[in-house]
Design an enzyme around this catalytic site. Structure first.
Site, PDB file in Angstrom:
ATOM      1  N   TRP A 155      58.117 -30.072 -62.451  1.00 45.45           N
ATOM      2  CA  TRP A 155      58.458 -31.547 -62.950  1.00 45.45           C
ATOM      3  C   TRP A 155      58.754 -31.797 -64.499  1.00 45.45           C
ATOM      4  O   TRP A 155      58.512 -32.493 -64.911  1.00 45.45           O
ATOM      5  CB  TRP A 155      57.759 -32.624 -61.761  1.00 45.45           C
ATOM      6  CG  TRP A 155      56.472 -32.435 -62.089  1.00 45.45           C
ATOM      7  CD1 TRP A 155      55.869 -32.051 -60.561  1.00 45.45           C
ATOM      8  CD2 TRP A 155      55.329 -33.518 -62.878  1.00 45.45           C
ATOM      9  NE1 TRP A 155      54.724 -32.217 -60.886  1.00 45.45           N
ATOM     10  CE2 TRP A 155      54.440 -32.219 -62.384  1.00 45.45           C
ATOM     11  CE3 TRP A 155      55.230 -32.909 -63.982  1.00 45.45           C
ATOM     12  CZ2 TRP A 155      52.804 -32.467 -62.486  1.00 45.45           C
ATOM     13  CZ3 TRP A 155      54.304 -33.414 -64.146  1.00 45.45           C
ATOM     14  CH2 TRP A 155      53.175 -32.894 -63.695  1.00 45.45           C
ATOM     15  N   GLU A 192      44.855 -32.100 -54.848  1.00 47.13           N
ATOM     16  CA  GLU A 192      45.826 -31.759 -55.535  1.00 47.13           C
ATOM     17  C   GLU A 192      45.520 -31.083 -56.347  1.00 47.13           C
ATOM     18  O   GLU A 192      45.469 -31.763 -57.774  1.00 47.13           O
ATOM     19  CB  GLU A 192      47.281 -32.682 -55.531  1.00 47.13           C
ATOM     20  CG  GLU A 192      47.220 -32.420 -54.057  1.00 47.13           C
ATOM     21  CD  GLU A 192      49.204 -33.341 -53.936  1.00 47.13           C
ATOM     22  OE1 GLU A 192      49.769 -33.339 -55.406  1.00 47.13           O
ATOM     23  OE2 GLU A 192      49.288 -34.498 -53.906  1.00 47.13           O
ATOM     24  N   LYS A 238      60.938 -27.163 -54.471  1.00 43.14           N
ATOM     25  CA  LYS A 238      61.832 -26.117 -53.789  1.00 43.14           C
ATOM     26  C   LYS A 238      60.808 -24.605 -55.384  1.00 43.14           C
ATOM     27  O   LYS A 238      60.717 -23.343 -55.194  1.00 43.14           O
ATOM     28  CB  LYS A 238      62.959 -25.240 -54.186  1.00 43.14           C
ATOM     29  CG  LYS A 238      63.753 -25.522 -54.692  1.00 43.14           C
ATOM     30  CD  LYS A 238      65.062 -25.019 -53.845  1.00 43.14           C
ATOM     31  CE  LYS A 238      66.114 -25.400 -54.856  1.00 43.14           C
ATOM     32  NZ  LYS A 238      66.544 -27.250 -54.742  1.00 43.14           N
ATOM     33  N   PHE A 239      60.620 -24.925 -57.057  1.00 42.31           N
ATOM     34  CA  PHE A 239      60.563 -24.101 -57.406  1.00 42.31           C
ATOM     35  C   PHE A 239      59.038 -24.395 -57.693  1.00 42.31           C
ATOM     36  O   PHE A 239      58.303 -24.541 -58.913  1.00 42.31           O
ATOM     37  CB  PHE A 239      61.294 -24.435 -58.937  1.00 42.31           C
ATOM     38  CG  PHE A 239      62.778 -24.019 -58.879  1.00 42.31           C
ATOM     39  CD1 PHE A 239      62.487 -22.807 -58.424  1.00 42.31           C
ATOM     40  CD2 PHE A 239      63.937 -24.705 -58.807  1.00 42.31           C
ATOM     41  CE1 PHE A 239      63.779 -21.748 -58.308  1.00 42.31           C
ATOM     42  CE2 PHE A 239      64.958 -24.211 -58.709  1.00 42.31           C
ATOM     43  CZ  PHE A 239      65.417 -22.454 -58.454  1.00 42.31           C
ATOM     44  N   HIS A 240      58.604 -25.306 -56.780  1.00 42.90           N
ATOM     45  CA  HIS A 240      56.733 -26.041 -57.201  1.00 42.90           C
ATOM     46  C   HIS A 240      56.407 -24.686 -57.043  1.00 42.90           C
ATOM     47  O   HIS A 240      56.179 -23.933 -55.870  1.00 42.90           O
ATOM     48  CB  HIS A 240      56.799 -26.774 -56.478  1.00 42.90           C
ATOM     49  CG  HIS A 240      55.110 -27.735 -56.815  1.00 42.90           C
ATOM     50  ND1 HIS A 240      53.610 -26.507 -56.972  1.00 42.90           N
ATOM     51  CD2 HIS A 240      55.053 -28.935 -58.054  1.00 42.90           C
ATOM     52  CE1 HIS A 240      53.073 -27.816 -57.730  1.00 42.90           C
ATOM     53  NE2 HIS A 240      53.685 -28.888 -57.992  1.00 42.90           N
ATOM     54  N   ASN A 289      49.995 -41.616 -50.600  1.00 41.63           N
ATOM     55  CA  ASN A 289      49.736 -40.861 -51.360  1.00 41.63           C
ATOM     56  C   ASN A 289      49.931 -41.158 -52.941  1.00 41.63           C
ATOM     57  O   ASN A 289      51.032 -42.042 -53.272  1.00 41.63           O
ATOM     58  CB  ASN A 289      50.970 -39.693 -51.072  1.00 41.63           C
ATOM     59  CG  ASN A 289      50.760 -38.510 -51.710  1.00 41.63           C
ATOM     60  OD1 ASN A 289      49.998 -37.435 -51.417  1.00 41.63           O
ATOM     61  ND2 ASN A 289      51.537 -37.655 -52.710  1.00 41.63           N
ATOM     62  N   GLU A 290      48.988 -40.557 -53.537  1.00 38.67           N
ATOM     63  CA  GLU A 290      49.486 -41.510 -55.375  1.00 38.67           C
ATOM     64  C   GLU A 290      50.390 -42.785 -55.574  1.00 38.67           C
ATOM     65  O   GLU A 290      51.171 -42.629 -55.843  1.00 38.67           O
ATOM     66  CB  GLU A 290      50.147 -40.512 -55.907  1.00 38.67           C
ATOM     67  CG  GLU A 290      49.702 -38.603 -55.830  1.00 38.67           C
ATOM     68  CD  GLU A 290      50.430 -37.894 -56.577  1.00 38.67           C
ATOM     69  OE1 GLU A 290      51.082 -38.135 -56.921  1.00 38.67           O
ATOM     70  OE2 GLU A 290      50.116 -37.012 -57.459  1.00 38.67           O
ATOM     71  N   ARG A 309      61.573 -40.525 -53.191  1.00 36.93           N
ATOM     72  CA  ARG A 309      60.505 -41.212 -52.337  1.00 36.93           C
ATOM     73  C   ARG A 309      60.114 -42.830 -52.381  1.00 36.93           C
ATOM     74  O   ARG A 309      59.667 -42.661 -53.641  1.00 36.93           O
ATOM     75  CB  ARG A 309      59.781 -40.030 -52.453  1.00 36.93           C
ATOM     76  CG  ARG A 309      59.248 -39.747 -54.041  1.00 36.93           C
ATOM     77  CD  ARG A 309      57.755 -38.105 -53.208  1.00 36.93           C
ATOM     78  NE  ARG A 309      57.497 -37.957 -54.253  1.00 36.93           N
ATOM     79  CZ  ARG A 309      56.247 -36.973 -54.986  1.00 36.93           C
ATOM     80  NH1 ARG A 309      55.844 -37.184 -53.850  1.00 36.93           N
ATOM     81  NH2 ARG A 309      56.313 -37.055 -55.604  1.00 36.93           N
TER      82      ARG A 309
HETATM   83  C1  GLA Z   1      52.242 -34.782 -55.927  1.00 36.51           C
HETATM   84  C2  GLA Z   1      52.346 -35.211 -55.290  1.00 36.51           C
HETATM   85  C3  GLA Z   1      53.039 -34.320 -54.582  1.00 36.51           C
HETATM   86  C4  GLA Z   1      54.087 -33.156 -55.076  1.00 36.51           C
HETATM   87  C5  GLA Z   1      53.462 -32.934 -56.627  1.00 36.51           C
HETATM   88  C6  GLA Z   1      54.214 -31.883 -57.635  1.00 36.51           C
HETATM   89  O1  GLA Z   1      50.828 -34.785 -56.536  1.00 36.51           O
HETATM   90  O2  GLA Z   1      51.137 -36.447 -55.045  1.00 36.51           O
HETATM   91  O3  GLA Z   1      53.498 -34.890 -52.929  1.00 36.51           O
HETATM   92  O4  GLA Z   1      54.833 -34.026 -55.085  1.00 36.51           O
HETATM   93  O5  GLA Z   1      52.778 -34.084 -57.472  1.00 36.51           O
HETATM   94  O6  GLA Z   1      53.839 -31.517 -58.796  1.00 36.51           O
END
Ligand code: GLA
Length: 674
Positions: free
Chosen positions: A325, A317, A366-368, A157-158, A119
């Site tokens: 991760w 978030e 998928k493991f989040h 995003n971020e 991404r």
């Molecule tokens: C970030 C991203 C999310 C996701 C989370 C996972 O905060 O903005 O899309 O990937 O990490 O912890």
């Protein structure tokens, strides 16, 4: 600073705390969406973020949009009474875009092109990326500006998370233009960059490259300017998209920050960015294996509150349990989710949002963990999520209030952080973030609320200001601290502060250059310690990481190095400046030593400390000007006690005099007005 508009979002949520998270319905068949809305209602979810990674599905081919599925999702959510933080979907270009515009892919410092397939694969200076995001943003806002579900806009995003600085030719040319604007003439750049060193003199701006990997250390001021440039370049991307949204819609616009986690490799100057947010929002993830990760959370939240000028902010978030991760993705223990969410709220958030609503069954995450786990509703996480939803309703009267009572500020300048992380410094063990955390933790254990401020901010409301390893210090920052101390404030300055000016040039004549007159202690040479080495001090335990050779000029020595290479040299000194006091600490104290020193300093500065038991009982207060609420969160393994009168909103129980907070428990007490 833009006016913070969190209250518009909470008003749209009928005065409730925002509760929910990222919702990625495109990963699921439509029949699942119905269940999603039903379960969101069951949990009390009132706000979801939609569309963050939807570009590829929203624009299947250039200029052709497919909004049908998003229309249906937003309509369903609206019918279910759930509001939407709608993303403009620009965080990740689709594969077709990267194939059509391969020059838009980012290039790393070795000159290697980073592929799509993960991404954020774009170069921030790419004109193709910028025009494509402008078109997409326009299409989205034109379609959904009037949609009744949408209450705020989420840009990208971020920023900077995975699209670290780009070193391609397009970025290089943009960097040259940025430098030309900053320095105007090339001699000014040569002077600032110290290019007389190693034959680096430039005759023209177009000779300059991004600081690509070279034989050895690249010019540090070039690296620092590139970090500043890279932050500005991404900010331009944000601003262009936010301007389009604002031109079509009156709703507030934000992008999600990543708190303290931004270093030189991922440069974002959040102080500068915060000025462009209608509401400051942040993502925070615990480092699962850090035994005091709750204190790190508190520090991050305090920093974000500083970015939001003290007003309410959005926790965009966090996680209900494990992430995917970290090296070992340790799940949260029972009650940890509740404590973490309420910690953010205790420190100023009016939202508890998560990544993500429904745990993915495919892809890298998928493991989040999620609000709705793979196991479904018959699960501990789901039950805790539902309980949290009820807790947030129970404490909703705190919405709009502000954290109060911070008599201490910690200085955190972005340039100081970046410059402290440059190559070739006295020791790799000296870390601005670790030192910041040491001092925050000492205050945290005592229940003393700290704000974060820049050195140049107005500090007059504080009694104590801590300057942890602020290696780069501008004249303006040093003057601000001088006048704070001169007017009666107390300042603590640590080693490796005030060493260089804004061009990363040493301030000559003795360390800590910018603060020499403040500390009244003159350091002539650094003696970094070996890895793991501790040197004894005559008081306050021992020192780690750093020792120094110096002598007091006007200061009084509180502790000397008792051993190590600089035995007999001052380690901790105190200096009178005007009507104020300046402490200098020339080493990294142990947590116990820092606590002892901080306790003495607070007493000497008449800063009140809450009456409580236990270091791990976290105490903060919020106030709306009339009422105050005390948040007490017990992270420790023993029950703890705090002095307070009032009613615990979470239980309805009245507390008289003292409140016992069980191990792992939380109380939110509306205090009785005396
Ligand atoms: C970030 C991203 C999310 C996701 C989370 C996972 O905060 O903005 O899309 O990937 O990490 O912890």
């Amino acid at each position: 600073m833009r006016k913070q508009r969190m209250s518009e979002v909470t008003s749209a949520l009928s005065g409730q705390i925002a509760f929910g998270g990222d919702y990625n319905p495109e990963q699921w068949p439509e029949h699942v969406w119905l269940e999603d809305v039903r379960l969101m209602q069951e949990a009390g979810v009132n706000l979801v973020t939609v569309g963050v990674f939807s570009w590829a599905l929203l624009e299947p081919e250039e200029g052709h949009y497919d909004f049908g599925w998003l229309d249906r999702v937003l309509n369903l959510l609206h019918a279910g009474g759930i509001s939407v933080d709608l993303a403009n979907a620009t965080a990740t270009p689709p594969p077709w875009f990267s194939r059509a515009y391969p020059q838009s892919l980012p290039v790393d410092e070795r000159g290697v092109v980073r592929s799509y397939g993960a991404r954020q694969a774009f170069c921030p200076s790419s004109p193709d990326y910028r025009s494509a995001t402008a078109r997409l943003t326009t299409a989205i806002v034109e379609r959904y500006a009037a949609h009744p579900a949408v209450v705020m806009w989420h840009v990208h995003n971020e920023y900077g998370c995975h699209n670290q600085p780009c070193y391609c030719e397009v970025s290089g040319a943009a960097f040259q233009r940025w430098l030309e604007r900053k320095y105007d003439d090339i001699d000014a750049l040569n002077e600032a960059w110290g290019t007389a060193f190693w034959s680096q003199h430039y005759y023209r701006f177009d000779e300059i490259t991004p600081p690509r990997q070279s034989g050895t250390f690249v010019n540090p001021t070039q690296v620092l300017d590139f970090a500043r440039f890279s932050s500005d370049e991404l900010l331009d991307c944000y601003r262009a998209e936010a301007d389009i949204l604002r031109a079509h819609s009156p709703l507030p616009v934000t992008t999600n920050f990543m708190g303290f986690s931004m270093g030189l490799d991922k440069p974002i100057d959040y102080w500068a960015w915060a000025d462009h947010m209608d509401l400051v929002s942040n993502d925070h993830y615990l480092v699962a294996e850090d035994p005091r990760n709750f204190q790190e959370l508190a520090m991050g939240a305090d920093f974000v509150r500083g970015l939001a000028s003290g007003g309410p902010w959005v926790l965009m978030e966090h996680s209900t349990s494990a992430v995917n991760w970290q090296p070992r993705n340790i799940a949260k223990r029972p009650g940890e989710l509740r404590r973490n969410s309420l910690q953010h709220i205790a420190r100023g958030a009016d939202a508890a949002l998560f990544f993500q609503w429904r745990a993915a069954k495919a892809g890298s995450e998928k493991f989040h963990s999620a609000l709705l786990p793979h196991a479904g509703t018959d699960s501990r996480v789901w039950r805790e999520v539902v309980e949290l939803g009820a807790d947030l309703v129970a404490i909703a009267e705190i919405v709009g209030s502000r954290v109060c009572g911070a008599a201490v500020a910690i200085i955190h300048d972005t340039d100081a952080r970046w410059a402290s992380e440059l190559d070739s410094h006295p020791t790799i063990d000296a870390s601005l973030l670790n030192e910041t955390r040491l001092w925050h933790d000492a205050l945290y254990r005592l229940g003393v609320t700290t704000d974060f401020r820049r050195s140049t901010d107005d500090l007059s409301s504080y009694g104590l200001v801590v300057v942890p390893m602020q290696y780069l210090m501008t004249d303006a920052g040093a003057d601000s601290l001088k006048s704070f101390a001169g007017n009666g404030g107390t300042v603590v300055i640590t080693y490796q502060s005030g060493i260089v000016d804004e061009d990363d040039h040493i301030r000559l004549g003795g360390y800590p250059g910018a603060f020499l007159s403040l500390t009244g202690t003159r350091i002539e040479e650094f003696y970094p310690l070996h890895e793991g080495e501790e040197v004894e001090l005559t008081r306050y335990g021992s020192g780690r990481v750093f020792s120094e050779l110096g002598r007091p000029l006007t200061s009084e020595v509180l502790a000397e190095f008792a051993g190590g290479p600089t035995a007999g040299s001052p380690a901790i000194t105190r200096n009178r400046v005007g009507t104020g006091t300046v402490y200098y600490v020339g080493t990294s104290l142990t947590p116990a030593g820092a606590r002892e020193l901080v306790t003495e300093i607070l007493t000497a500065s008449s800063i009140p400390v809450p009456q409580k038991s236990g270091d791990d009982l976290e105490i903060t207060r919020r106030s709306d000007g009339t009422r105050t609420w005390l948040f007490a969160i017990n992270h420790g393994s023993a029950d703890a006690v705090v002095t307070v009168d009032g009613v615990d909103l979470l239980t309805g129980a009245a507390t008289e005099g003292t409140l016992t907070v069980a191990s792992g428990g939380v109380a939110v007490v509306r205090e009785t007005v005396a």
